[in-house]
Design a protein around this motif. Sequence first.
Motif, PDB file in Angstrom:
ATOM      1  N   UNK A 222      -5.268 -35.651 -13.258  1.00  0.00           N
ATOM      2  CA  UNK A 222      -5.118 -36.602 -12.154  1.00  0.00           C
ATOM      3  C   UNK A 222      -6.199 -36.441 -11.088  1.00  0.00           C
ATOM      4  N   UNK A 223      -7.071 -35.432 -11.246  1.00  0.00           N
ATOM      5  CA  UNK A 223      -7.946 -35.082 -10.125  1.00  0.00           C
ATOM      6  C   UNK A 223      -8.940 -36.194  -9.799  1.00  0.00           C
ATOM      7  N   UNK A 224      -9.505 -36.843 -10.802  1.00  0.00           N
ATOM      8  CA  UNK A 224     -10.449 -37.920 -10.511  1.00  0.00           C
ATOM      9  C   UNK A 224      -9.752 -39.068  -9.784  1.00  0.00           C
ATOM     10  N   UNK A 225      -8.512 -39.357 -10.157  1.00  0.00           N
ATOM     11  CA  UNK A 225      -7.744 -40.385  -9.444  1.00  0.00           C
ATOM     12  C   UNK A 225      -7.525 -39.971  -7.986  1.00  0.00           C
ATOM     13  N   UNK A 226      -7.204 -38.687  -7.780  1.00  0.00           N
ATOM     14  CA  UNK A 226      -7.034 -38.154  -6.424  1.00  0.00           C
ATOM     15  C   UNK A 226      -8.298 -38.380  -5.603  1.00  0.00           C
ATOM     16  N   UNK A 227      -9.455 -38.046  -6.174  1.00  0.00           N
ATOM     17  CA  UNK A 227     -10.719 -38.208  -5.467  1.00  0.00           C
ATOM     18  C   UNK A 227     -10.998 -39.683  -5.169  1.00  0.00           C
ATOM     19  N   UNK A 228     -10.730 -40.569  -6.137  1.00  0.00           N
ATOM     20  CA  UNK A 228     -10.919 -42.008  -5.917  1.00  0.00           C
ATOM     21  C   UNK A 228     -10.002 -42.508  -4.797  1.00  0.00           C
ATOM     22  N   UNK A 229      -8.748 -42.057  -4.804  1.00  0.00           N
ATOM     23  CA  UNK A 229      -7.793 -42.504  -3.783  1.00  0.00           C
ATOM     24  C   UNK A 229      -8.267 -42.112  -2.392  1.00  0.00           C
TER      25      UNK A 229
ATOM     26  N   UNK B 266     -15.490 -34.983  -7.356  1.00  0.00           N
ATOM     27  CA  UNK B 266     -15.639 -35.650  -6.063  1.00  0.00           C
ATOM     28  C   UNK B 266     -16.871 -36.555  -6.074  1.00  0.00           C
ATOM     29  N   UNK B 267     -17.952 -36.083  -6.670  1.00  0.00           N
ATOM     30  CA  UNK B 267     -19.162 -36.899  -6.738  1.00  0.00           C
ATOM     31  C   UNK B 267     -18.967 -38.116  -7.649  1.00  0.00           C
ATOM     32  N   UNK B 268     -18.245 -37.924  -8.755  1.00  0.00           N
ATOM     33  CA  UNK B 268     -17.972 -39.054  -9.645  1.00  0.00           C
ATOM     34  C   UNK B 268     -17.166 -40.142  -8.935  1.00  0.00           C
TER      35      UNK B 268
END
Length: 438
Positions: A282-289, A342-344
């Motif tokens: 879920x981490x990429x979704x977290x960063x996008x949010x 985070x960069x993605x």
Amino acid sequence: MQDAALRLQNLAEQLVGTELPVRIRAWDGSEAGPPGAPTLVVRHRRALRRLLWKPGELGLARAWVAGDIDVDGDLYQALDLLAEFIWERADDAPSLTEKLRDPQVRAAARALLALAAPFLPPPVPREEMRRPGRLHRHTKGSDKKAISHHYDVGNDFYALVLGPSMVYSCAYWESPDSTLADAQRDKLDLIARKLDLKPGMRLLDVGCGWGSMAIHAAREYGVRVVGVTLSQEQAAFARKRIAQEGLTDRIEIRVQDYRDVRDGPYDAISSIGMAEHVGAERYLDYAHDLHALLKPGGRLLNHQIARRPQRDESAYSVDEFIDAYVFPDGELAPLGTTVGLLERAGFEVRDVESIREHYALTLRHWVANLEANWPEGVRLTSPGRARIWRLYMAASALAFEHNRIGVNQVLAVRTPEGGKSGMPLRTRQWGDMSPSGV
């Protein structure tokens, strides 16, 4: 017939293939092992049943939580001596299954089985969290349940452990002689300065805990704060503190999943000790949010524990004790993985500060608070829960000291089109408190 302690020592050494560095005291009062070393107390042969029914760390954890085993002497020293058998096994070390191919080891296991008789499955301690399989982890419902398991154990217990600051994350120490309260205040202020908070700005504090960051930001920097948590007990405590500070017009505390926050954009976001609960998938979704909730030019301060990278990342597994008793569904990632995600998501990472040694100092203070108030800690929770916290915090302090895990503050910016980040030319001008001696 040998005393139980000597039999245990001999059998354990046959199973692990080396001499034990600690003494053993068995249920019959007998002792064996190196004189002067910390003593592993096996209060009941039920501890052996726990290990045989669930070999490895989870069996040990259940025996510890139930009070079937204990340590007499310096807990830190005992954990240090036992680390190679529990946490620091080499990647190529043979498993128990592989060891059992050795006839001598099989004989030792059979003798241990006889010593543990009757071989009945012991009850699982009630403090252990039961939950659905991995496919159902990190849904909003499962995250709320996991957070409640960890945080809704009583605000009075947390106050006993954490002290008046009620900050449950790594402090920032000017020196080892600083007080815990001062170090926690300095940590909150460091974050506020990294975020460049100014009067009138809107701050979102993700995983706001008992409201300490929200209060500090509103009181000292004049910002308006929305704090979100999944813990009902934390929210109630935070709202009471905010009212006592006269800051209800500047701070709103919500029992809300960060994925449901819809009232952006915010000028800044702080996420302090929360991202460990998000989960790798879920981490990429977290960063996008969080990126979507920031205005262009807004800053994110992500304060997060990290683990060391492994040669085979696909073989990584969570700590069984932590997962069952402390942080259900919590996951640690290497720092490089976190920065990359985070960069993605669109962030520009501008600063990374490792404060690993600071967490070791913080945890040792928390352990000291619990040990100094042990009867009250047991009364406020349960004997098992208090034992969980003492072991988890002491073991974690050693993990930070020995660089098995770390903690980092990552400052990232939602840089606008055109590339003007708004960052100062000298990014470390906020760090006017230079820690020394740690």
